[in-house]
Design a protein around this motif. Structure first.
Motif, mmCIF file in Angstrom:
data_model
loop_
_atom_site.group_PDB
_atom_site.id
_atom_site.type_symbol
_atom_site.label_atom_id
_atom_site.label_comp_id
_atom_site.label_asym_id
_atom_site.label_seq_id
_atom_site.Cartn_x
_atom_site.Cartn_y
_atom_site.Cartn_z
ATOM 1 N N GLU A 103 2.828 5.565 -3.615
ATOM 2 C CA GLU A 103 1.916 4.634 -3.394
ATOM 3 C C GLU A 103 1.603 3.287 -4.811
ATOM 4 O O GLU A 103 1.933 2.366 -3.846
ATOM 5 N N TYR A 104 1.590 3.640 -5.761
ATOM 6 C CA TYR A 104 2.290 3.329 -6.829
ATOM 7 C C TYR A 104 3.057 1.902 -6.522
ATOM 8 O O TYR A 104 2.999 0.941 -7.011
ATOM 9 N N HIS A 105 4.403 2.412 -5.853
ATOM 10 C CA HIS A 105 5.993 1.649 -5.824
ATOM 11 C C HIS A 105 5.228 0.373 -5.264
ATOM 12 O O HIS A 105 5.756 -0.603 -4.950
ATOM 13 N N TYR A 106 4.855 1.048 -3.610
ATOM 14 C CA TYR A 106 4.127 0.174 -2.648
ATOM 15 C C TYR A 106 3.979 -0.873 -3.072
ATOM 16 O O TYR A 106 4.446 -2.478 -3.179
ATOM 17 N N THR A 107 2.541 -1.091 -3.531
ATOM 18 C CA THR A 107 1.350 -1.666 -4.596
ATOM 19 C C THR A 107 2.708 -2.855 -5.256
ATOM 20 O O THR A 107 2.249 -4.050 -5.665
ATOM 21 N N PHE A 108 3.484 -1.838 -5.850
ATOM 22 C CA PHE A 108 4.436 -3.441 -6.684
ATOM 23 C C PHE A 108 5.431 -3.899 -5.988
ATOM 24 O O PHE A 108 6.506 -5.008 -6.869
ATOM 25 N N MET A 109 6.444 -3.067 -5.340
ATOM 26 C CA MET A 109 7.357 -3.428 -4.637
ATOM 27 C C MET A 109 6.622 -4.948 -3.915
ATOM 28 O O MET A 109 7.511 -6.016 -3.641
ATOM 29 N N ILE A 110 5.065 -4.857 -3.218
ATOM 30 C CA ILE A 110 5.206 -6.191 -2.174
ATOM 31 C C ILE A 110 4.155 -7.224 -3.240
ATOM 32 O O ILE A 110 5.210 -8.023 -3.190
ATOM 33 N N TYR A 111 4.530 -6.917 -4.902
ATOM 34 C CA TYR A 111 4.336 -8.258 -5.779
ATOM 35 C C TYR A 111 5.881 -8.803 -6.187
ATOM 36 O O TYR A 111 5.372 -10.077 -6.221
ATOM 37 N N PHE A 112 5.947 -7.508 -6.407
ATOM 38 C CA PHE A 112 7.484 -8.544 -6.282
ATOM 39 C C PHE A 112 8.519 -9.153 -5.322
ATOM 40 O O PHE A 112 8.949 -9.816 -5.232
#
Length: 436
Positions: A103-112
């Motif tokens: 869930e956290y990885h997804y948030t920063f993946m979208i930002y990336f």
């Protein structure tokens, strides 16, 4: 109130100039919004609470579409550093499927993903050497503003400045890393400017940026600034490719720079810098800067067990199992690794780190190609601009060695700058003469 006026003047003026003068100035507005960061500034409650960056990115996209005849010439397929950044981003996306905290990885993946899309848009907007100069000016202006803000706040947490971070880096060390690469560019423009008022502008900007690094007290940023300027000055003094009175100016800048550094460096800053060596013996008995060496070894051991990484903050999750007992970690054994290299290694594994290194190498290699081209064309001012840009890249690489900055905005600005420089100078066969 001055900051609010500057903020709105930058937005309004930038949009108008984007429409009337150069579409590349839209990215300058984006740069300014990033460093102004109104949501986190003391004056933020005075301005409307909207996503300014979102609207300027939409504006950038519309400009790319509306000027397709011009922007289609800036092909991403011919920009290897930018293509490698896309590969790094895709690797990070793949890591979502096995991330320890999806869930956290997804948030920063979208930002990336958003960050890389914005860099692609910015690349499309930069069609000429003049456009390229505008975005470098934008970086210097934005770094100056946030440095002025740091000056206003002053040290508010012992011998440090806190609460002055950026959207993607609330920590002040991240801010220092973001502005450190701008200093060598400021030095370059001070040197090549023929008008005294411009020299004065760049001198003031440089003083404020250097002062911010001192106030923040970031040792990584200090090393970054020292290495980048030393790199630039070496070429300025030793290169056979010379402007008139170049060596004399190099001596003057060196003396003036050292004198200025001694003037703004206070006792706290000097003590922190000279204390680096003394901390090397404290890793086990007391948490210090040297403790991160233990973290780095733990990250290497962790990757042997997890060769594809563990996604966002994978090190933080598993660090208690790899940091030896008896190491003082400040009361919490779940720690960040404090290095972009090991952050990348533990989040996306060996392959991800390889792609990340290839991205940096591609940026450096293509800047070298630009340098060679400009030297062949006897364009000395532009030649040293690229050396300054390489100094900026060196600065961020050194600073990120001590911080988790794999997805840092400014890092990908520098990657995009290298791709844009290769495009406007080499691919478009820049001659220094007006077209037609």
């Amino acid at each position: 109130m001055l900051s609010v006026l500057m903020f709105f003047a930058t937005l309004l003026g930038g949009v108008i100039l984007s429409l009337r003068h150069s579409i590349a100035i839209a990215f300058v507005v984006y740069q300014a919004i990033y460093f102004f960061n109104p949501e986190k500034r003391w004056w933020g409650n005075i301005v409307p609470d909207i996503s300014y960056s979102f609207f300027i990115v939409i504006f950038m996209a519309l400009l790319v579409l509306a000027n397709s005849k011009l922007t289609k010439e800036n092909k991403i397929s011919k920009a290897p550093p930018l293509k490698w950044s896309i590969v790094v981003m895709l690797t990070y996306c793949v890591a979502y499927f096995y991330a320890i905290a999806p869930e956290y990885h997804y948030t920063f993946m979208i930002y990336f993903i958003k960050l890389i899309v914005i860099m692609c848009l910015a690349y499309k907007l930069i069609s000429s050497a003049k456009d390229f100069t505008y975005v470098l000016y934008g970086y210097i202006f934005s770094a100056w503003y946030v440095s002025f803000y740091v000056f206003q706040i002053g040290r508010n947490a012992g011998n440090r400045v806190e609460g002055v971070g950026l959207v993607d880096s609330p920590d002040a060390n991240g801010l220092a890393a973001a502005i450190a690469p701008a200093l060598v560019l400021t030095l370059y423009y001070y040197w090549i400017s023929n008008k005294y008022w411009m020299k004065g502008v760049f001198a003031i900007a440089g003083i404020f940026i250097a002062n911010a690094v001192v106030l923040i007290n970031s040792r990584g940023a200090f090393l970054a600034v020292a290495a980048s300027i030393a790199f630039f000055m070496y070429f300025m003094y030793t290169s056979s490719f010379q402007r008139k009175h170049q060596k004399k100016m190099a001596v003057f800048i060196t003396i003036a720079g050292l004198s200025g550094a001694l003037y703004i460096a206070d006792d706290d800053f000097i003590s922190r810098i000279t204390g680096i060596a003394g901390e090397m013996d404290k890793a086990e008995s007391q948490e210090s800067g040297a403790t991160r060496l233990v973290f780095w070894k733990a990250a290497w051991d962790m990757t042997k067990d997890y060769p594809f990484g563990n996604g966002y903050r994978g090190f933080n999750y598993f660090s208690p199992f790899y940091i030896p007992e008896g190491i003082d970690t400040g009361g919490n054994r779940s720690r960040s690794v404090h290095s972009t290299w090991f952050e990348t290694l533990t989040e996306v594994g060996y392959l991800g780190l390889l792609f990340f290194i290839m991205m940096l190498w591609s940026a450096w290699k293509h800047l070298n190609k630009v340098r060679s081209y400009l030297r062949d064309k006897q364009l000395v001012d532009e030649y040293f601009k690229i050396i300054a840009l390489q100094g900026s890249l060196i600065a961020f690489i050194i600073a990120m060695t001590f911080l988790n900055r794999m997805r840092a905005e400014v890092l990908y600005w520098l990657i995009m700058f290298s791709a844009a420089a290769y495009n406007v100078y080499v691919l478009k066969k820049y001659t220094g003469l007006p077209k037609g």
